[in-house]
Each structure stands twice: as structure tokens, then as C-alpha cells.
Scaffold this motif. Structure first.
Motif, PDB file in Angstrom:
ATOM      1  N   GLU A 122     -73.349   0.494 -59.303  1.00 41.08           N
ATOM      2  CA  GLU A 122     -74.457   1.005 -58.513  1.00 41.08           C
ATOM      3  C   GLU A 122     -75.314  -0.120 -57.936  1.00 41.08           C
ATOM      4  OE1 GLU A 122     -77.962   1.641 -61.786  1.00 41.08           O
ATOM      5  OE2 GLU A 122     -76.279   3.051 -61.888  1.00 41.08           O
ATOM      6  N   ASP A 123     -76.012   0.176 -56.828  1.00 43.95           N
ATOM      7  CA  ASP A 123     -77.078  -0.688 -56.337  1.00 43.95           C
ATOM      8  C   ASP A 123     -78.384  -0.365 -57.041  1.00 43.95           C
ATOM      9  OD1 ASP A 123     -75.562  -2.184 -54.534  1.00 43.95           O
ATOM     10  OD2 ASP A 123     -75.784  -0.686 -52.952  1.00 43.95           O
ATOM     11  N   GLY A 124     -78.425   0.796 -57.653  1.00 41.71           N
ATOM     12  CA  GLY A 124     -79.616   1.212 -58.375  1.00 41.71           C
ATOM     13  C   GLY A 124     -79.512   2.675 -58.752  1.00 41.71           C
ATOM     14  N   TYR A 161     -82.098  14.136 -64.918  1.00 40.10           N
ATOM     15  CA  TYR A 161     -81.534  14.201 -63.574  1.00 40.10           C
ATOM     16  C   TYR A 161     -81.563  12.806 -62.940  1.00 40.10           C
ATOM     17  CZ  TYR A 161     -82.420  19.164 -64.350  1.00 40.10           C
ATOM     18  OH  TYR A 161     -82.450  20.439 -64.870  1.00 40.10           O
ATOM     19  N   THR A 162     -80.596  11.991 -63.322  1.00 39.44           N
ATOM     20  CA  THR A 162     -80.494  10.624 -62.808  1.00 39.44           C
ATOM     21  C   THR A 162     -79.388  10.544 -61.765  1.00 39.44           C
ATOM     22  OG1 THR A 162     -81.327   9.640 -64.864  1.00 39.44           O
ATOM     23  CG2 THR A 162     -80.002   8.221 -63.436  1.00 39.44           C
ATOM     24  N   TYR A 163     -79.691   9.875 -60.661  1.00 34.30           N
ATOM     25  CA  TYR A 163     -78.731   9.675 -59.578  1.00 34.30           C
ATOM     26  C   TYR A 163     -78.498   8.181 -59.380  1.00 34.30           C
ATOM     27  CZ  TYR A 163     -79.635  14.542 -58.205  1.00 34.30           C
ATOM     28  OH  TYR A 163     -79.755  15.920 -58.192  1.00 34.30           O
ATOM     29  N   ALA A 164     -77.238   7.784 -59.300  1.00 37.92           N
ATOM     30  CA  ALA A 164     -76.896   6.414 -58.933  1.00 37.92           C
ATOM     31  C   ALA A 164     -76.662   6.363 -57.430  1.00 37.92           C
ATOM     32  CB  ALA A 164     -75.640   5.964 -59.683  1.00 37.92           C
ATOM     33  N   TYR A 165     -76.982   5.219 -56.826  1.00 36.86           N
ATOM     34  CA  TYR A 165     -76.809   5.117 -55.384  1.00 36.86           C
ATOM     35  C   TYR A 165     -76.178   3.788 -54.983  1.00 36.86           C
ATOM     36  CZ  TYR A 165     -81.137   2.305 -55.487  1.00 36.86           C
ATOM     37  OH  TYR A 165     -82.084   1.347 -55.759  1.00 36.86           O
ATOM     38  N   LEU A 166     -75.483   3.830 -53.854  1.00 41.27           N
ATOM     39  CA  LEU A 166     -74.960   2.650 -53.169  1.00 41.27           C
ATOM     40  C   LEU A 166     -75.525   2.670 -51.761  1.00 41.27           C
ATOM     41  CD1 LEU A 166     -71.187   2.698 -54.238  1.00 41.27           C
ATOM     42  CD2 LEU A 166     -72.934   1.086 -55.001  1.00 41.27           C
ATOM     43  N   LEU A 167     -76.039   1.530 -51.315  1.00 40.02           N
ATOM     44  CA  LEU A 167     -76.700   1.454 -50.020  1.00 40.02           C
ATOM     45  C   LEU A 167     -75.743   0.964 -48.951  1.00 40.02           C
ATOM     46  CD1 LEU A 167     -79.955  -0.150 -51.353  1.00 40.02           C
ATOM     47  CD2 LEU A 167     -79.706   2.211 -50.577  1.00 40.02           C
ATOM     48  N   GLY A 168     -75.794   1.582 -47.776  1.00 39.40           N
ATOM     49  CA  GLY A 168     -74.925   1.166 -46.690  1.00 39.40           C
ATOM     50  C   GLY A 168     -75.403  -0.095 -46.006  1.00 39.40           C
ATOM     51  N   ASP A 169     -76.746  -0.237 -45.819  1.00 43.09           N
ATOM     52  CA  ASP A 169     -77.300  -1.414 -45.161  1.00 43.09           C
ATOM     53  C   ASP A 169     -78.766  -1.550 -45.550  1.00 43.09           C
ATOM     54  OD1 ASP A 169     -78.791   0.432 -43.562  1.00 43.09           O
ATOM     55  OD2 ASP A 169     -77.071   0.617 -42.232  1.00 43.09           O
ATOM     56  N   GLU A 170     -79.427  -2.591 -45.025  1.00 45.13           N
ATOM     57  CA  GLU A 170     -80.818  -2.847 -45.379  1.00 45.13           C
ATOM     58  C   GLU A 170     -81.744  -1.742 -44.907  1.00 45.13           C
ATOM     59  OE1 GLU A 170     -81.902  -6.662 -43.962  1.00 45.13           O
ATOM     60  OE2 GLU A 170     -80.541  -7.756 -45.302  1.00 45.13           O
ATOM     61  N   GLN A 227     -85.483   2.815 -46.238  1.00 39.17           N
ATOM     62  CA  GLN A 227     -85.785   4.233 -46.084  1.00 39.17           C
ATOM     63  C   GLN A 227     -85.739   4.953 -47.429  1.00 39.17           C
ATOM     64  OE1 GLN A 227     -82.830   5.239 -43.128  1.00 39.17           O
ATOM     65  NE2 GLN A 227     -84.335   5.189 -41.484  1.00 39.17           N
ATOM     66  N   LEU A 228     -84.769   4.606 -48.246  1.00 38.97           N
ATOM     67  CA  LEU A 228     -84.669   5.250 -49.551  1.00 38.97           C
ATOM     68  C   LEU A 228     -85.880   4.905 -50.410  1.00 38.97           C
ATOM     69  CD1 LEU A 228     -83.122   6.926 -51.614  1.00 38.97           C
ATOM     70  CD2 LEU A 228     -81.915   4.841 -52.313  1.00 38.97           C
ATOM     71  N   LYS A 229     -86.274   3.623 -50.432  1.00 35.87           N
ATOM     72  CA  LYS A 229     -87.437   3.214 -51.228  1.00 35.87           C
ATOM     73  C   LYS A 229     -88.696   3.931 -50.758  1.00 35.87           C
ATOM     74  CE  LYS A 229     -85.930  -1.393 -52.667  1.00 35.87           C
ATOM     75  NZ  LYS A 229     -86.186  -2.849 -52.561  1.00 35.87           N
ATOM     76  N   GLU A 230     -88.866   4.026 -49.455  1.00 39.34           N
ATOM     77  CA  GLU A 230     -90.037   4.718 -48.917  1.00 39.34           C
ATOM     78  C   GLU A 230     -90.035   6.186 -49.317  1.00 39.34           C
ATOM     79  OE1 GLU A 230     -92.107   5.845 -44.616  1.00 39.34           O
ATOM     80  OE2 GLU A 230     -90.419   4.441 -44.712  1.00 39.34           O
ATOM     81  N   ALA A 231     -88.869   6.803 -49.238  1.00 41.94           N
ATOM     82  CA  ALA A 231     -88.752   8.218 -49.579  1.00 41.94           C
ATOM     83  C   ALA A 231     -89.088   8.457 -51.047  1.00 41.94           C
ATOM     84  CB  ALA A 231     -87.344   8.709 -49.286  1.00 41.94           C
ATOM     85  N   LEU A 232     -88.577   7.600 -51.910  1.00 41.00           N
ATOM     86  CA  LEU A 232     -88.784   7.794 -53.339  1.00 41.00           C
ATOM     87  C   LEU A 232     -90.214   7.479 -53.754  1.00 41.00           C
ATOM     88  CD1 LEU A 232     -85.430   6.307 -54.657  1.00 41.00           C
ATOM     89  CD2 LEU A 232     -86.080   8.713 -54.528  1.00 41.00           C
ATOM     90  N   ARG A 233     -90.815   6.478 -53.137  1.00 39.79           N
ATOM     91  CA  ARG A 233     -92.201   6.149 -53.477  1.00 39.79           C
ATOM     92  C   ARG A 233     -93.143   7.267 -53.069  1.00 39.79           C
ATOM     93  NH1 ARG A 233     -91.118   0.796 -51.186  1.00 39.79           N
ATOM     94  NH2 ARG A 233     -90.711  -0.684 -52.867  1.00 39.79           N
ATOM     95  N   ASP A 234     -92.870   7.869 -51.907  1.00 34.52           N
ATOM     96  CA  ASP A 234     -93.757   8.915 -51.384  1.00 34.52           C
ATOM     97  C   ASP A 234     -93.393  10.306 -51.874  1.00 34.52           C
ATOM     98  OD1 ASP A 234     -94.987   6.895 -50.025  1.00 34.52           O
ATOM     99  OD2 ASP A 234     -93.983   7.317 -48.115  1.00 34.52           O
ATOM    100  N   ASP A 260     -75.664  11.027 -44.830  1.00 36.45           N
ATOM    101  CA  ASP A 260     -75.559  10.812 -43.388  1.00 36.45           C
ATOM    102  C   ASP A 260     -76.226   9.510 -42.956  1.00 36.45           C
ATOM    103  OD1 ASP A 260     -74.114  13.075 -42.923  1.00 36.45           O
ATOM    104  OD2 ASP A 260     -75.836  14.296 -42.328  1.00 36.45           O
ATOM    105  N   ARG A 261     -77.160   9.019 -43.770  1.00 30.02           N
ATOM    106  CA  ARG A 261     -77.850   7.758 -43.466  1.00 30.02           C
ATOM    107  C   ARG A 261     -77.184   6.567 -44.139  1.00 30.02           C
ATOM    108  NH1 ARG A 261     -79.818  11.962 -41.438  1.00 30.02           N
ATOM    109  NH2 ARG A 261     -81.634  11.839 -40.099  1.00 30.02           N
ATOM    110  N   GLY A 262     -75.951   6.746 -44.603  1.00 30.35           N
ATOM    111  CA  GLY A 262     -75.207   5.626 -45.174  1.00 30.35           C
ATOM    112  C   GLY A 262     -75.472   5.362 -46.635  1.00 30.35           C
ATOM    113  N   ILE A 263     -76.125   6.289 -47.336  1.00 33.46           N
ATOM    114  CA  ILE A 263     -76.425   6.122 -48.754  1.00 33.46           C
ATOM    115  C   ILE A 263     -75.471   6.991 -49.565  1.00 33.46           C
ATOM    116  CG2 ILE A 263     -78.174   6.329 -50.552  1.00 33.46           C
ATOM    117  CD1 ILE A 263     -80.278   6.175 -48.302  1.00 33.46           C
ATOM    118  N   THR A 264     -74.706   6.373 -50.443  1.00 39.08           N
ATOM    119  CA  THR A 264     -73.808   7.118 -51.329  1.00 39.08           C
ATOM    120  C   THR A 264     -74.572   7.486 -52.592  1.00 39.08           C
ATOM    121  OG1 THR A 264     -71.893   5.896 -50.502  1.00 39.08           O
ATOM    122  CG2 THR A 264     -71.623   7.072 -52.587  1.00 39.08           C
ATOM    123  N   ILE A 265     -74.573   8.760 -52.929  1.00 38.46           N
ATOM    124  CA  ILE A 265     -75.309   9.273 -54.088  1.00 38.46           C
ATOM    125  C   ILE A 265     -74.339   9.974 -55.025  1.00 38.46           C
ATOM    126  CG2 ILE A 265     -77.135  10.819 -54.893  1.00 38.46           C
ATOM    127  CD1 ILE A 265     -78.359   8.691 -53.289  1.00 38.46           C
TER     128      ILE A 265
END
Length: 223
Positions: free
Chosen positions: A2-4, A147-156, A161-168, A22-27
Motif C-alpha cells: 500500500e501507499d497508505g 473499516y480500514t481501506y488500503a490505497y495505491l495512488l496513481g499520481d501526485e 485530492q485524497l488527503k484533502e478529502a480525508l482531512r475535510d 476514476d481519479r486513479g486511486i486504487t482502494i
């Protein structure tokens, strides 16, 4: 690997999962249940993974049918468990088909805040999806399902976007997804369970190199 990972109070809907992808994030969902075993230790049970943090069997194989389990190797060693042994989880019997590890529990800390690994008291196990659902329905875990999700990021861009979404606790406008309240966000580089073996190898290599240089100097001096 995982990336995180992140943990939520509720599960993502299929729509939310699809829009993230769809935004390149594998969950991938890495939900788990903790069970107290007869000897007082805690076994954290996961369903086998398909794409992220895939489990590696050092001995035996991955679960292929109902009633089979792969155990984390440190836990198995501490408890004297071998391939084809039987373990009991809250009245359900499982045949140990494999012994190995997963990348996200390379160092099997029960909590990321722990400072010591104690495999005599905690370990991980992996079963097939039907067995996981069966154990879940029994409702005998010592705490609610995580409910833990592992993710792989497609690009920076996807990472930001993922960090912003999770923080907010809600997706940016271009995501159009509402995320259930966040419990924990943990990038791989901040996860003490990941990378410890590689760090140990680096330490051993550095120590060996230093010892070699010292020996060469001593031999040269004697000669």
C-alpha cells in the motif's frame, strides 16, 4: 504494498469507491475483527487480499476453501503452531494451511502507538471471504469491525485530492463524493508496521561493513 491506509466510522458506498477509482486511486477494503483465543492471545482476522498488501506464504499456501487459515509467522512460532494444526476461534475450528506474513504487518504491532511487539499475545490470520463473513455474523469479536481501506495512488494529483478529502471528511467538488468521518489517515512511510525488516537489514549491513573495516585495519597493523 500500500501507499497508505485510512480508517472510517462507516463503509464507503460502491459509488464512492468507483468515483475514487476514476481519479486513479486504487482502494481495497482491509476490514478486520479481533478475537480472543483460548490461551488469552488476540488474533486479528482478515479476509484474504486480492490486489494490495497481498499475503505471502512462507510455508504451506493461502486459504483455498472454507475452514482454512494462514497465520502470521511470528505468532505461529510463539504458539508452536505448524502446518496442518487446528486452531479454534470462538468455537470455530480452522486448519492451518499456511504460515507467512503480509506487507502491512511486517512488524506485527497490535496498535501503531505500541512500542513493543509481543507475538505471544497478538497475531494476524487470513481466511477466505465466506469464513470472514461467518465469523462476523457470530458477533463474538472483542470489538466492532474496523473499516480500514488500503490505497495505491496513481499520481501526485490523486494524493493531494485524497488527503484533502480525508482531512475535510468530504470530497472536493471535482470528486462529488461524501466520505464518512475519518478516524485515522496513515501513509505507509509513517506506519511502524511497514519497512522494519528492511531497516534491520540496513543496520546489519552498516555494522558488518564497519566491523570489516576494523578487522582489515587490525590485520594490517599486526602484519
Amino acid at each position: 504494498m500500500e501507499d497508505g491506509q485510512f480508517t472510517l466510522f462507516a463503509t464507503l458506498s460502491d459509488t464512492e469507491m468507483y468515483r475514487l477509482q476514476d481519479r486513479g486511486i486504487t482502494i481495497e477494503a482491509h476490514f478486520y475483527l479481533d478475537f480472543e483465543i483460548e490461551d488469552g492471545s488476540v488474533l486479528r482476522i482478515f479476509a484474504d487480499r486480492q490486489s494490495i498488501d497481498r499475503v505471502q506464504a512462507d510455508f504451506g499456501r493461502l486459504p483455498r476453501q472454507d475452514g482454512e487459515i494462514l497465520l502470521e509467522k511470528r505468532y505461529a512460532s510463539e504458539h508452536g503452531i505448524s502446518i496442518d494444526d487446528t486452531i479454534q476461534i470462538q468455537g470455530c475450528f480452522f486448519n492451518v494451511c499456511g504460515i507467512g506474513s503480509s506487507p502491512d504487518y511486517e512488524a506485527p504491532y497490535r496498535n501503531v502507538s505500541d512500542s513493543v511487539i509481543d507475538s505471544s499475545r497478538f497475531g494476524t490470520g487470513f481466511v477466505g471471504e465466506p469464513d470472514y463473513q461467518m465469523l462476523k455474523k457470530m458477533n463474538r469479536s472483542i470489538q466492532a469491525e474496523e473499516y480500514t481501506y488500503a490505497y495505491l495512488l496513481g499520481d501526485e494529483t490523486a494524493e493531494a485530492q485524497l488527503k484533502e478529502a480525508l482531512r475535510d471528511s468530504s470530497m472536493p467538488d471535482n470528486f462529488d463524493v461524501n466520505i464518512p468521518k475519518l478516524i485515522q489517515y496513515l501513509p505507509a512511510e509513517d506506519n511502524i508496521r511497514i519497512g522494519s525488516a528492511a531497516a534491520d537489514v540496513v543496520i546489519n549491513k552498516s555494522a558488518g561493513l564497519l566491523a570489516g573495516v576494523v578487522l582489515i585495519v587490525l590485520f594490517a597493523y599486526v602484519m
